[in-house]
Motif scaffolding. Structure first.
Motif, PDB file in Angstrom:
ATOM      1  N   LEU A  58       0.842  -1.196   0.000  1.00 48.12           N
ATOM      2  CA  LEU A  58       0.000   0.000   0.000  1.00 48.12           C
ATOM      3  C   LEU A  58       0.876   1.245   0.000  1.00 48.12           C
ATOM      4  O   LEU A  58       0.430   2.336  -0.330  1.00 48.12           O
ATOM      5  N   PHE A  87      -7.701  -5.312   8.927  1.00 43.67           N
ATOM      6  CA  PHE A  87      -7.482  -3.965   9.443  1.00 43.67           C
ATOM      7  C   PHE A  87      -8.027  -3.800  10.854  1.00 43.67           C
ATOM      8  O   PHE A  87      -8.796  -4.619  11.343  1.00 43.67           O
ATOM      9  N   VAL A  91     -13.526  -4.390   7.903  1.00 37.92           N
ATOM     10  CA  VAL A  91     -13.969  -3.966   6.581  1.00 37.92           C
ATOM     11  C   VAL A  91     -14.790  -5.102   5.984  1.00 37.92           C
ATOM     12  O   VAL A  91     -14.276  -6.176   5.749  1.00 37.92           O
ATOM     13  N   TYR A  93     -18.024  -5.835   2.965  1.00 39.35           N
ATOM     14  CA  TYR A  93     -18.819  -5.235   1.899  1.00 39.35           C
ATOM     15  C   TYR A  93     -20.279  -5.383   2.311  1.00 39.35           C
ATOM     16  O   TYR A  93     -20.850  -6.477   2.263  1.00 39.35           O
ATOM     17  N   THR A  95     -23.295  -4.674   1.321  1.00 41.42           N
ATOM     18  CA  THR A  95     -24.456  -5.116   0.550  1.00 41.42           C
ATOM     19  C   THR A  95     -24.389  -6.603   0.222  1.00 41.42           C
ATOM     20  O   THR A  95     -25.355  -7.178  -0.239  1.00 41.42           O
ATOM     21  N   PRO A 105     -12.502 -12.074  -2.987  1.00 48.02           N
ATOM     22  CA  PRO A 105     -11.115 -12.089  -3.493  1.00 48.02           C
ATOM     23  C   PRO A 105     -10.906 -13.156  -4.566  1.00 48.02           C
ATOM     24  O   PRO A 105     -10.101 -12.968  -5.480  1.00 48.02           O
ATOM     25  N   ASN A 108     -12.776 -12.021  -7.905  1.00 50.79           N
ATOM     26  CA  ASN A 108     -12.036 -10.945  -8.571  1.00 50.79           C
ATOM     27  C   ASN A 108     -10.884 -11.492  -9.401  1.00 50.79           C
ATOM     28  O   ASN A 108     -10.400 -10.838 -10.303  1.00 50.79           O
ATOM     29  N   ARG A 109     -10.432 -12.680  -9.047  1.00 52.70           N
ATOM     30  CA  ARG A 109      -9.310 -13.260  -9.768  1.00 52.70           C
ATOM     31  C   ARG A 109      -9.760 -14.326 -10.753  1.00 52.70           C
ATOM     32  O   ARG A 109      -8.951 -15.104 -11.246  1.00 52.70           O
ATOM     33  N   ARG A 136     -26.757 -11.164   5.506  1.00 49.22           N
ATOM     34  CA  ARG A 136     -26.089  -9.969   5.013  1.00 49.22           C
ATOM     35  C   ARG A 136     -24.986  -9.569   5.986  1.00 49.22           C
ATOM     36  O   ARG A 136     -25.199  -9.546   7.204  1.00 49.22           O
TER      37      ARG A 136
ATOM     38  N   ALA B 181      -9.345   2.325   5.032  1.00 51.50           N
ATOM     39  CA  ALA B 181      -9.169   0.873   5.117  1.00 51.50           C
ATOM     40  C   ALA B 181     -10.006   0.147   4.062  1.00 51.50           C
ATOM     41  O   ALA B 181      -9.590  -0.887   3.544  1.00 51.50           O
ATOM     42  N   TYR B 182     -11.182   0.699   3.725  1.00 53.63           N
ATOM     43  CA  TYR B 182     -12.030   0.061   2.724  1.00 53.63           C
ATOM     44  C   TYR B 182     -11.342   0.003   1.368  1.00 53.63           C
ATOM     45  O   TYR B 182     -11.364  -1.010   0.690  1.00 53.63           O
ATOM     46  N   GLN B 184      -8.138   0.222   0.873  1.00 51.61           N
ATOM     47  CA  GLN B 184      -6.954  -0.631   0.973  1.00 51.61           C
ATOM     48  C   GLN B 184      -7.351  -2.096   0.901  1.00 51.61           C
ATOM     49  O   GLN B 184      -6.717  -2.883   0.194  1.00 51.61           O
ATOM     50  N   ALA B 185      -8.432  -2.441   1.619  1.00 53.08           N
ATOM     51  CA  ALA B 185      -8.895  -3.829   1.586  1.00 53.08           C
ATOM     52  C   ALA B 185      -9.289  -4.216   0.164  1.00 53.08           C
ATOM     53  O   ALA B 185      -8.971  -5.307  -0.304  1.00 53.08           O
ATOM     54  N   ALA B 186      -9.967  -3.299  -0.522  1.00 48.33           N
ATOM     55  CA  ALA B 186     -10.404  -3.582  -1.884  1.00 48.33           C
ATOM     56  C   ALA B 186      -9.202  -3.810  -2.799  1.00 48.33           C
ATOM     57  O   ALA B 186      -9.216  -4.695  -3.653  1.00 48.33           O
ATOM     58  N   ASP B 189      -7.887  -7.175  -2.058  1.00 44.95           N
ATOM     59  CA  ASP B 189      -8.790  -8.205  -2.573  1.00 44.95           C
ATOM     60  C   ASP B 189      -8.829  -8.228  -4.094  1.00 44.95           C
ATOM     61  O   ASP B 189      -9.546  -9.035  -4.682  1.00 44.95           O
ATOM     62  N   ALA B 191     -10.009  -5.889  -6.180  1.00 41.33           N
ATOM     63  CA  ALA B 191     -11.236  -5.358  -6.776  1.00 41.33           C
ATOM     64  C   ALA B 191     -10.920  -4.337  -7.866  1.00 41.33           C
ATOM     65  O   ALA B 191     -10.023  -3.518  -7.711  1.00 41.33           O
ATOM     66  N   ALA B 195     -15.961  -2.441  -9.324  1.00 41.57           N
ATOM     67  CA  ALA B 195     -16.361  -3.190  -8.126  1.00 41.57           C
ATOM     68  C   ALA B 195     -16.252  -2.300  -6.892  1.00 41.57           C
ATOM     69  O   ALA B 195     -17.085  -2.370  -5.987  1.00 41.57           O
ATOM     70  N   TYR B 199     -19.549  -1.861  -4.769  1.00 43.52           N
ATOM     71  CA  TYR B 199     -19.665  -2.523  -3.474  1.00 43.52           C
ATOM     72  C   TYR B 199     -19.214  -1.671  -2.293  1.00 43.52           C
ATOM     73  O   TYR B 199     -19.493  -1.996  -1.153  1.00 43.52           O
ATOM     74  N   ILE B 200     -18.477  -0.595  -2.552  1.00 42.76           N
ATOM     75  CA  ILE B 200     -18.052   0.248  -1.426  1.00 42.76           C
ATOM     76  C   ILE B 200     -18.691   1.625  -1.508  1.00 42.76           C
ATOM     77  O   ILE B 200     -19.421   2.041  -0.621  1.00 42.76           O
ATOM     78  N   PRO B 203     -22.883   1.784  -1.874  1.00 42.99           N
ATOM     79  CA  PRO B 203     -23.597   1.478  -0.621  1.00 42.99           C
ATOM     80  C   PRO B 203     -23.385   2.543   0.452  1.00 42.99           C
ATOM     81  O   PRO B 203     -24.309   2.868   1.185  1.00 42.99           O
ATOM     82  N   LYS B 204     -22.176   3.094   0.515  1.00 39.58           N
ATOM     83  CA  LYS B 204     -21.909   4.096   1.549  1.00 39.58           C
ATOM     84  C   LYS B 204     -22.581   5.431   1.228  1.00 39.58           C
ATOM     85  O   LYS B 204     -22.777   6.254   2.101  1.00 39.58           O
ATOM     86  N   ASN B 284     -34.959  -1.477   1.187  1.00 38.45           N
ATOM     87  CA  ASN B 284     -33.744  -2.276   1.028  1.00 38.45           C
ATOM     88  C   ASN B 284     -32.903  -2.262   2.291  1.00 38.45           C
ATOM     89  O   ASN B 284     -32.266  -3.232   2.648  1.00 38.45           O
ATOM     90  N   GLU B 285     -32.919  -1.088   2.931  1.00 34.82           N
ATOM     91  CA  GLU B 285     -32.132  -0.909   4.156  1.00 34.82           C
ATOM     92  C   GLU B 285     -32.514  -1.940   5.223  1.00 34.82           C
ATOM     93  O   GLU B 285     -31.676  -2.460   5.930  1.00 34.82           O
ATOM     94  N   GLN B 287     -33.667  -4.964   4.933  1.00 36.02           N
ATOM     95  CA  GLN B 287     -33.384  -6.376   4.679  1.00 36.02           C
ATOM     96  C   GLN B 287     -32.014  -6.809   5.205  1.00 36.02           C
ATOM     97  O   GLN B 287     -31.082  -6.062   5.129  1.00 36.02           O
TER      98      GLN B 287
END
Lengths: 355, 287
Positions: A58, A87, A91, A93, A95, A105, A108-109, A136, B181-182, B184-186, B189, B191, B195, B199-200, B203-204, B284-285, B287
């Motif tokens: 990073l 972290f 973290v 996702y 939804t 992960p 994505n690959r 969820r 962090a979101y 960085q995680a993405a 991963d 993404a 994506a 996905y981040i 939604p936020k 939606n919230e 569910q």
């Protein structure tokens, strides 16, 4: 899986670092063996997270190289280094379902769905998430979310290392123990290199086979928990690890022996100490001092009961010291003499141990 | 359960009740009063029942205005929301440019609405306005005072210019609240940018975007000032939206009864649609 080598690493957040304090990481040469459980321990702001970000990609270091199994990855982005990171704040996702989170992960690959499904179920089983795979992720508690983060790290079979950046900060105390032992157990099962960053010595010592202690941008000691405790290489390690920390006492060197508060004490240091220059100190842990017939004269100032033992604060002349006395032992009311265990009393010069 | 019975509480609510009564309930009741009566002047009123409501609901004029209103509102929503999100995504999250961008974005919102109308009216004039002359010079036959299509184009452009900022600012507020962090995680991963958005970021932003859509929906349904200065509902009736039509009936023709009935219908439509929007977006919230 890979052996990770950090070669003459330095990093500064400033564009033109000039003085020593501009460097967030001073010179660093480190080697992380494949499959080890490491803890990176140090106070806030000592450069732990910077180091972690450099390993994960990073952050690009100002100077030096990062090698995975001998291959230079310094310029590779995080996703091409095949590492996982958990972290401080979970973290997930929001939804997606727990299942999709874990599968993310891999998908994505471009991994095929049959393999994804097998891996996700296997990992969910490992971290006890099987019963909530279809839920969820947004509705989970903090420890549940942190498990998902962990699961996303474990789900890939090709990760070189999994890194944890103070992952238990937001977890309730009674769950911390559970998760920590879970981590230890997982490490024994999967044998992936794990690097665990924390400022909590209990966490570091219980998780790791080897602890890397950092202070002010440099590594002060690498060792097993026992080594850190019994033979701190730096007074900082002595202070930081142990509760209460090591006593670091000014001393005088006369006739080749160290004198604390005017009394000669024996130490584990075998080398010649008569000609030492700089700041010379004697370091001894509270565990290795006891009341005796002979030794350093001192006065008892305060006694606090900590359960199985008592923490006694004394003064030898003007020097404040602490020692641990097991429960039930007599504590002299006023004047006393202190004996230091010679095997665990070391001499430090400018902070560093003298061989 | 131990409940204390103390009627003193009513005393403290009284000022609010009085305030709401004076600025909302009483005016609304006057309108309700007008909507069920007929007058021929001299403050003499006759009971008219639901005649006016029937008349309004059956009138072609009202249907047309309502359709135009719907068209307008959904057009600007379809443009402003995606555009606002797109602009917010390109804005810097940190650094010295942040305040500059924010001030630039807030500027259109600070201009009085009638000034916005006047500005765009002059800007778009085919003979002296920069936009109008340029378009004509480029070979387009552009005249918003005579051609309905051009009037609509100008109207929508003006609203987009005026209000996209609101969506930008709200979406931006949602974006900056996402911890690093979101991202960085993405990255770790693996993404892809889409994506990350799907996905981040989206939604936020959902909560603030819900607010943005609701605000823009209600405001655009009630648009009057800018529109009345820009086209006044013309050419012909081509840009006569509900509010313009209402003012024409109430003040132009002084048909108080039908105007009052139309106001109430207008009000209920906004209320109902807002409620539908809100429940759909919040469902939606849950569910």
């Amino acid at each position: 899986m890979a052996k990770i080598v950090l070669d003459t690493l330095r990093h500064s957040y400033m564009p033109n670092p000039v003085q020593d304090s501009d460097w967030a990481l001073k010179q660093l040469d480190l080697q992380w063996d494949d499959g080890g459980a490491y803890a990176l321990l140090g106070p806030s702001g000592c450069g732990k997270t910077t180091l972690l970000s450099i390993i994960s990609g990073l952050l690009r270091p100002t100077h030096g190289r990062v090698l995975f199994d001998g291959a230079d990855v310094t310029d590779l982005p995080p996703d091409r280094r095949h590492i996982a990171q958990v972290f401080q704040f979970p973290v997930v996702y929001d939804t997606m379902t727990v299942y999709d989170n874990l599968a993310f992960p891999l998908r994505n690959r471009g991994v095929d769905e049959a393999h994804v499904d097998a891996r996700v179920r296997e990992i969910a089983e490992m971290i006890d998430l099987t019963h909530m795979l279809e839920r969820r992720a947004a509705g989970l508690t903090a420890d549940g979310k942190q498990k998902i983060s962990l699961g996303r790290g474990l789900v890939r079979s090709d990760v070189n290392a999994i890194m944890f950046d103070e992952p238990l900060t937001v977890i309730d105390p009674h769950l911390k123990w559970q998760l920590r032992s879970k981590l230890k157990e997982l490490h024994q099962r999967v044998r992936t290199t794990m690097i665990y960053v924390t400022h909590d010595q209990t966490e570091a010592l219980t998780f790791a086979d080897k602890v890397v202690v950092m202070n002010e941008g440099q590594v002060v000691q690498i060792g097993t928990p026992v080594e850190l405790f019994e033979r701190p290489q730096h007074t900082f390690v002595g202070h930081f690890i142990g509760s209460p920390g090591m006593n670091v006492l000014p001393c005088e060197i006369r006739e080749g022996r160290a004198h604390v508060a005017g009394t000669a004490v024996d130490t584990a240091t075998t080398g010649e100490i008569g000609a030492l220059t700089g700041e010379v100190r004697v370091g001894v842990r509270p565990e290795f001092i006891r009341f005796a017939e002979e030794g350093v004269p001192a006065r008892v100032v305060k006694v606090s009961d900590a359960g199985r033992f008592q923490v006694v604060e004394v003064r030898a002349g003007d020097l404040p010291l602490k020692l641990l006395v097991p429960e039930g032992m007599e504590i002299p009311s006023e004047e006393a003499r202190l004996a230091f265990d010679p095997a665990h009393t070391q001499i430090y010069r400018d902070g560093w141990i003298v061989a | 359960m131990n409940k204390t019975h103390d009627n003193k509480a009513w005393l403290f609510v009284l000022p609010v009740v009085a305030l709401v009564a004076f600025n909302a309930v009483i005016p609304l009741m006057t309108v309700v009063n007008y909507s069920v009566q007929e007058t021929f002047g001299d403050n003499v009123f006759f009971w008219a029942g639901v005649t006016w409501f029937e008349q309004v609901l059956q009138s072609e004029r009202f249907h047309d205005a309502l359709l135009r209103q719907m068209f307008f509102t959904f057009s600007i929503l379809a443009i402003e929301v995606p555009l606002g999100v797109a602009i917010a995504l390109t804005m810097p999250r940190k650094g010295p440019w942040v305040p500059v961008c924010l001030v630039l974005m807030a500027l259109p919102l600070l201009i009085p609405w009638n000034v916005v109308g006047a500005m765009w009216n002059i800007f778009a004039l085919p003979d002296i306005g920069l936009l109008g002359r340029s378009l004509n010079a480029l070979g387009f036959d552009y005249n918003f005072t005579r051609q309905p299509g051009d009037a609509w184009f100008t109207l929508i452009l003006m609203d987009v210019w005026h209000w996209t900022s609101l969506v930008v600012l709200l979406a931006y507020a949602g974006l900056v609240s996402i911890p690093d962090a979101y991202y960085q995680a993405a990255k770790i991963d693996g993404a892809r940018p889409f994506a990350i958005f799907r996905y981040i970021q989206l939604p936020k932003m959902k909560r603030v975007l819900t607010i943005a859509v609701l605000l823009r929906f209600m405001d655009s349904f009630m648009i009057y000032t800018e529109l009345s200065v820009l086209t006044g509902g013309g050419p012909g009736n081509s840009t006569t939206l509900l509010s313009i039509d209402l003012v024409k009936i109430a003040l132009g023709q002084f048909d108080l009864g039908p105007a009052a009935a139309m106001s109430l219908i207008y009000f209920l439509i906004i209320l109902a649609l807002s409620w539908v929007f809100y429940t759909l977006m919040m469902r939606n919230e849950q569910q």
